[in-house]
Design an enzyme around this catalytic site. Structure first.
Site, PDB file in Angstrom:
ATOM      1  N   ASP A 143     -58.437  56.463   5.583  1.00 12.97           N
ATOM      2  CA  ASP A 143     -58.683  56.872   4.206  1.00 12.97           C
ATOM      3  C   ASP A 143     -58.334  55.774   3.216  1.00 12.97           C
ATOM      4  O   ASP A 143     -57.959  54.665   3.577  1.00 12.97           O
ATOM      5  CB  ASP A 143     -57.947  58.187   3.890  1.00 12.97           C
ATOM      6  CG  ASP A 143     -56.426  58.052   3.917  1.00 12.97           C
ATOM      7  OD1 ASP A 143     -55.912  56.933   3.745  1.00 12.97           O
ATOM      8  OD2 ASP A 143     -55.743  59.084   4.095  1.00 12.97           O
ATOM      9  N   LYS A 200     -60.807  59.115  -0.015  1.00 13.33           N
ATOM     10  CA  LYS A 200     -60.890  59.962  -1.196  1.00 13.33           C
ATOM     11  C   LYS A 200     -59.954  59.359  -2.233  1.00 13.33           C
ATOM     12  O   LYS A 200     -58.806  59.040  -1.944  1.00 13.33           O
ATOM     13  CB  LYS A 200     -60.464  61.398  -0.887  1.00 13.33           C
ATOM     14  CG  LYS A 200     -61.384  62.099   0.084  1.00 13.33           C
ATOM     15  CD  LYS A 200     -61.041  63.571   0.207  1.00 13.33           C
ATOM     16  CE  LYS A 200     -59.678  63.785   0.808  1.00 13.33           C
ATOM     17  NZ  LYS A 200     -59.332  65.210   0.942  1.00 13.33           N
ATOM     18  N   MET A 222     -49.260  61.702  -6.841  1.00 13.58           N
ATOM     19  CA  MET A 222     -50.575  62.046  -7.391  1.00 13.58           C
ATOM     20  C   MET A 222     -50.482  62.599  -8.806  1.00 13.58           C
ATOM     21  O   MET A 222     -51.261  63.463  -9.208  1.00 13.58           O
ATOM     22  CB  MET A 222     -51.300  63.056  -6.481  1.00 13.58           C
ATOM     23  CG  MET A 222     -51.483  62.586  -5.060  1.00 13.58           C
ATOM     24  SD  MET A 222     -52.208  63.845  -3.990  1.00 13.58           S
ATOM     25  CE  MET A 222     -50.841  65.012  -3.878  1.00 13.58           C
TER      26      MET A 222
END
Length: 504
Positions: A42, A63, A175
């Protein structure tokens, strides 16, 4: 192998790739990558880790933030599909940080369990701990913080209930950079003092690491002013004050030459990692290994077998791959090094000579200056003698021309094939950001030039070339910003990369 035995081979390793520093991958993780047939990686998994799986099929399933290249449901399906394909394969799912710390690894493990595919979980170093540590911030400290909590900063799915965390000393937010202003306001509303120290670390543990500090009241604006974006980790708590005395990475590891914090693209073959990468990393560079070419077996061993039969002249080897392919051919033919007892071995340079030495053979001749033209000019063969060149279908003409100019007979046999490698989307995007690209061969220069397109022009990038012959090939391919290594060594090529960065 029976179908049942093949199916039993299906296996999935869910591997935590760590926070970004490739050295933080676990030994178990490296072993699982090496054994994998397919690797799904990823956005947050450092592509440098793919050097542990040079023969595997690699698939980018990145992503980034709220813009998804591929959905989680599609990734889940792909994991199972690849594990069950071809009668059973070993699949490595390489995930940034730790598998189970906000990495949705639990969902991927569940889908394997439902499909009946055996799996393992290889924990990784979470950025929640590593990024603060690299920024000089311990998440716990006997005198300052005796507890910490790791939270997601993704608030799309409802409130975070920060009031429940009133007794936790240190908060680590993953995040959360996009929502940092709202998160800080919510924490203050939940009882945190507005002057509580806070720090945000972007790209923690990598040469691109950047850290800013402030308070709950100011941190969102400080981050905006600094231009920090995801991926980033935010730490809230008194431990942030320790950064000034405990910071080490941004004061030590990144101090050095012009490569500190720069991305250097190392062009290489698909079959192996480059030792140059380790040299460049030691100088502070972020290395992107770019497989521009791959080697494939020749479709017919007959021409090589015929050429070597009863041959007693000079055998010319002009690459490490030629040595590898030669011994692979001997093995297929049921032979070993004794089949070469009547030939004299010439290597194009010290690296190829070392490859021979690893197989128990010493080169009879190596030119003073590496390169095919120098080999042809300096080979100690007289008029009428014959030299056999074992190479790929793309062999350059310099060697033949130099030998024939001296009336030395030249023969060539195709020992292996050189083919272009397909770049995945992630590598192609990172290549555009490289400060310099290293070239170790003329074929790499030509393959790199062939990538030119409407949205990417590699010819505009500075390159560092291993020797004058590679430099000439680069210029012929259209590169104009070429720096030449002074000697045929990895250190010299790294020096050339540094010089290219300074000059351009």
């Amino acid at each position: 192998m029976t179908d049942g035995a093949s199916s039993a081979r299906a296996f999935v390793s869910l591997i935590g790739a760590g926070p970004g520093d490739p050295g933080l991958l676990t030994l178990h993780g490296a072993r699982a990558l090496h054994e994998a047939d397919v690797v799904l990686f990823d956005y947050l998994a450092n592509p440098d880790l793919l050097r542990h799986c040079p023969d595997a099929e690699t698939i980018y399933v990145g992503k980034k933030g709220f813009s998804e290249y591929i959905s989680q449901e599609q990734i889940n399906t792909l994991i199972v599909h690849k594990a069950q394909a071809n009668g059973g394969q070993r699949v490595a799912r390489l995930k940034g940080g730790d598998v189970y710390v906000f990495g949705r690894g639990g969902e991927e493990a569940e889908v394997c369990a439902v499909a009946g595919v055996p799996f393992e979980v290889v924990p990784g170093v979470s950025s929640a701990i590593a990024a603060p540590a690299y920024a000089g911030i311990p998440v716990t400290h006997r005198e300052v913080a005796r507890s910490f909590a790791v939270l997601t900063g993704n608030t799309r799915e409802g409130g975070a209930h920060y009031e429940r965390l009133s007794g936790v000393d240190t908060l680590v937010l993953l995040m959360g950079v996009r929502n940092l202003g709202q998160i800080a306001a919510d924490l203050i509303a939940a009882g945190r003092h507005p002057d509580t120290p806070a720090a945000t670390i972007q790209w923690g543990s990598t040469p691109q690491q950047r850290t800013v500090t402030g308070t709950l009241t100011t941190i969102a604006q400080v981050v905006r002013d600094a231009g920090l974006e995801a991926p980033a980790v935010t730490v809230v708590g008194e431990v942030v004050r320790l950064r000034e005395s405990l910071r080490w990475f941004d004061l030590g590891a990144r101090v050095g030459g012009p490569l500190a914090g720069k991305t250097v693209a190392v062009t290489r073959t698909r079959e192996g990692a480059s030792g140059l990468s380790d040299v460049l990393r030691a100088r502070g560079a972020s290395v992107l290994e770019v497989p521009l070419i791959r080697f494939a077996p020749t479709p017919d061993d007959g021409p090589v077998a015929h050429a070597l039969h009863d041959f007693e002249g000079w055998l010319l080897l002009t690459s490490n791959q030629a040595v590898t392919a030669l011994f692979a051919f001997l093995n297929r033919a049921g032979l070993d090094a004794r089949a070469l007892a009547r030939v004299k071995l010439a290597a194009v340079g010290p690296s190829t000579a070392r490859s021979l030495d690893e197989h128990g053979l010493r080169a009879d001749f190596v030119p003073a200056t590496p390169g095919a033209r120098h080999l042809g000019a300096e080979l100690p063969a007289g008029p009428g003698e014959v030299a056999l060149h074992l190479t790929s279908q793309l062999a350059e003409d310099d060697l033949r021309s130099a030998l024939e100019a001296r009336s030395v007979g030249y023969r060539r046999a195709e020992l292996y094939r050189t083919e272009p490698a397909q770049l995945n989307e992630n590598t192609a995007e990172r290549l555009k950001e490289a400060a310099v690209i290293t070239l170790a061969s003329g074929s790499a220069a030509r393959h790199l030039a062939s990538l030119a397109g409407a949205d990417f022009d590699p010819l505009s990038l500075p390159v560092a070339a291993m020797g004058p012959q590679t430099a000439d090939a680069a210029r012929e391919a259209g590169f104009t910003r070429v720096t030449v290594a002074q000697t045929a060594s990895l250190e010299a090529l790294a020096d050339a990369a540094e010089l290219a960065v300074r000059q351009h």
